[in-house]
Scaffold this motif. Structure first.
Motif, PDB file in Angstrom:
ATOM      1  N   ASP A 148      13.058   5.546  22.470  1.00 44.29           N
ATOM      2  CA  ASP A 148      11.692   6.007  22.293  1.00 44.29           C
ATOM      3  C   ASP A 148      11.124   6.255  23.686  1.00 44.29           C
ATOM      4  O   ASP A 148      11.611   5.701  24.673  1.00 44.29           O
ATOM      5  N   THR A 149      10.127   7.091  23.787  1.00 42.78           N
ATOM      6  CA  THR A 149       9.481   7.345  25.076  1.00 42.78           C
ATOM      7  C   THR A 149       7.983   7.122  24.932  1.00 42.78           C
ATOM      8  O   THR A 149       7.335   7.707  24.062  1.00 42.78           O
ATOM      9  N   VAL A 150       7.450   6.246  25.772  1.00 40.08           N
ATOM     10  CA  VAL A 150       6.022   5.930  25.760  1.00 40.08           C
ATOM     11  C   VAL A 150       5.513   6.006  27.197  1.00 40.08           C
ATOM     12  O   VAL A 150       6.083   5.376  28.093  1.00 40.08           O
ATOM     13  N   LEU A 151       4.477   6.780  27.421  1.00 36.40           N
ATOM     14  CA  LEU A 151       3.898   6.953  28.749  1.00 36.40           C
ATOM     15  C   LEU A 151       4.957   7.372  29.778  1.00 36.40           C
ATOM     16  O   LEU A 151       4.944   6.922  30.928  1.00 36.40           O
ATOM     17  N   GLY A 152       5.887   8.198  29.327  1.00 38.25           N
ATOM     18  CA  GLY A 152       6.920   8.699  30.218  1.00 38.25           C
ATOM     19  C   GLY A 152       8.026   7.712  30.518  1.00 38.25           C
ATOM     20  O   GLY A 152       8.932   8.015  31.309  1.00 38.25           O
ATOM     21  N   ARG A 153       8.010   6.549  29.897  1.00 34.19           N
ATOM     22  CA  ARG A 153       9.014   5.519  30.128  1.00 34.19           C
ATOM     23  C   ARG A 153       9.955   5.454  28.933  1.00 34.19           C
ATOM     24  O   ARG A 153       9.510   5.311  27.799  1.00 34.19           O
ATOM     25  N   VAL A 154      11.244   5.541  29.206  1.00 33.25           N
ATOM     26  CA  VAL A 154      12.245   5.507  28.143  1.00 33.25           C
ATOM     27  C   VAL A 154      12.440   4.067  27.686  1.00 33.25           C
ATOM     28  O   VAL A 154      12.706   3.166  28.496  1.00 33.25           O
ATOM     29  N   CYS A 155      12.301   3.843  26.394  1.00 32.54           N
ATOM     30  CA  CYS A 155      12.402   2.508  25.809  1.00 32.54           C
ATOM     31  C   CYS A 155      13.613   2.419  24.884  1.00 32.54           C
ATOM     32  O   CYS A 155      14.040   3.418  24.302  1.00 32.54           O
ATOM     33  N   ASP A 156      14.146   1.217  24.733  1.00 33.10           N
ATOM     34  CA  ASP A 156      15.125   0.943  23.686  1.00 33.10           C
ATOM     35  C   ASP A 156      14.356   0.596  22.414  1.00 33.10           C
ATOM     36  O   ASP A 156      13.442  -0.238  22.443  1.00 33.10           O
ATOM     37  N   LEU A 157      14.730   1.230  21.311  1.00 36.74           N
ATOM     38  CA  LEU A 157      14.044   1.020  20.040  1.00 36.74           C
ATOM     39  C   LEU A 157      14.866   0.057  19.181  1.00 36.74           C
ATOM     40  O   LEU A 157      16.057   0.272  18.955  1.00 36.74           O
ATOM     41  N   TYR A 158      14.204  -1.009  18.710  1.00 36.17           N
ATOM     42  CA  TYR A 158      14.871  -2.036  17.906  1.00 36.17           C
ATOM     43  C   TYR A 158      14.224  -2.135  16.529  1.00 36.17           C
ATOM     44  O   TYR A 158      12.995  -2.045  16.399  1.00 36.17           O
ATOM     45  N   ASP A 159      15.066  -2.319  15.532  1.00 36.79           N
ATOM     46  CA  ASP A 159      14.611  -2.685  14.198  1.00 36.79           C
ATOM     47  C   ASP A 159      14.816  -4.190  14.100  1.00 36.79           C
ATOM     48  O   ASP A 159      15.941  -4.682  14.145  1.00 36.79           O
ATOM     49  N   VAL A 160      13.710  -4.922  13.981  1.00 38.05           N
ATOM     50  CA  VAL A 160      13.781  -6.376  14.006  1.00 38.05           C
ATOM     51  C   VAL A 160      14.407  -6.929  12.727  1.00 38.05           C
ATOM     52  O   VAL A 160      14.934  -8.039  12.707  1.00 38.05           O
ATOM     53  N   GLY A 161      14.372  -6.140  11.645  1.00 35.84           N
ATOM     54  CA  GLY A 161      14.975  -6.604  10.403  1.00 35.84           C
ATOM     55  C   GLY A 161      14.072  -7.519   9.611  1.00 35.84           C
ATOM     56  O   GLY A 161      14.536  -8.297   8.781  1.00 35.84           O
ATOM     57  N   PHE A 162      12.764  -7.419   9.854  1.00 35.66           N
ATOM     58  CA  PHE A 162      11.820  -8.300   9.174  1.00 35.66           C
ATOM     59  C   PHE A 162      10.504  -7.567   8.999  1.00 35.66           C
ATOM     60  O   PHE A 162       9.912  -7.083   9.977  1.00 35.66           O
TER      61      PHE A 162
END
Length: 261
Positions: A148-162
């Motif tokens: 995911d990208t937020v404010l120009g910063r590339v993030c790792d996207l996690y599904d917490v499973g909850f």
């Protein structure tokens, strides 16, 4: 029942301190990096906005890689048709924890047990230690599902499973969080990040006009037994994994799941 480890966000983060200290609070901030860094960046001040079925703002400030944290959360949403207003401040200042209701300006002050956290971190691999927040999510049954990208910063996207929680992490910090529960979709997104500010002790202290008390203790000893300082505070979560800091369970009924992060 499998223990769920929730991410750091909405009102409380999953906060692991790596260095012990006194419970006196206040004074100058420690600057030596802790043995285990909760976040991959030394300091950050993040402003969020709530969206979807919620409105409001939140500010998360960290210093010394998470040894100090402040979360100021002000959110409005509805649960089962009833309006809910959240206005609270949660602070970790080395080995002291404050939880303040900003509406009544009352709160608690308690010692932050660091020994259990250190013991839990020892079970982490070197790879897990390099990204503690992601390790918590993965150990809790979550999985990485993309970027995911937020404010120009590339993030790792996690599904917490909850409860439909998805969390976008950058250097271990949440930049976007989505919670789906009861037909509602609550979104929290970072709108501003400052990594150049200078942390000061007053950032990690409760408001001067707040009435702060020590949490009540449920005695486990016979009537008349002298108080024992090490007894956990009443309301502290007993369902977290070994090493997780105490979390005050005084959120209003229907509040979205808390992390923390």
């Amino acid at each position: 029942m499998r223990t769920r480890i929730l991410p750091s966000m909405l009102t409380l983060s999953l906060m692991i301190l790596a260095a012990c200290g006194s419970d006196s609070g206040g004074g100058a901030l420690y600057s030596d990096p802790p043995n285990v860094k909760l976040y991959g960046i030394e300091k950050a001040k993040i402003t969020y906005e709530y969206g979807g079925d919620a409105s409001g703002t939140k500010t998360h400030i960290i210093a010394n890689f998470g040894q100090y944290q402040r979360q100021d959360d002000r959110m409005e949403f509805s649960f089962q048709g009833q309006p809910r207003n959240i206005s609270r401040l949660d602070i970790i200042a080395d080995s002291v924890q404050y939880n303040v209701d900003l509406t009544s300006m009352t709160g608690t002050r308690s010692r932050f047990d660091t020994a259990r956290q250190n013991n839990f971190i020892r079970s982490f691999s070197e790879e897990e230690r390099s990204d503690v927040q992601a390790a918590y999510i993965m150990r809790g049954g979550g999985q990485k599902v993309g970027r995911d990208t937020v404010l120009g910063r590339v993030c790792d996207l996690y599904d917490v499973g909850f409860q439909g929680i998805q969390q976008s992490l950058w250097n271990g910090l949440t930049l976007r969080l989505r919670v789906r529960m009861g037909g509602q979709d609550i979104l929290m997104t970072a709108t501003e990040i400052d990594t150049t500010f200078t942390p000061t002790p007053d950032m990690f202290a409760p408001p001067a006009d707040a009435s702060i008390r020590k949490p009540e203790v449920i005695s486990r000893f016979p009537q008349g037994h002298p108080p024992i300082d090490s007894v956990p505070p009443a309301g502290a979560s007993q369902d977290m994994p070994a090493g997780h800091p105490p979390v005050q369970n005084d959120l209003p009924e229907g509040h979205p799941p808390v992390g923390g992060q």
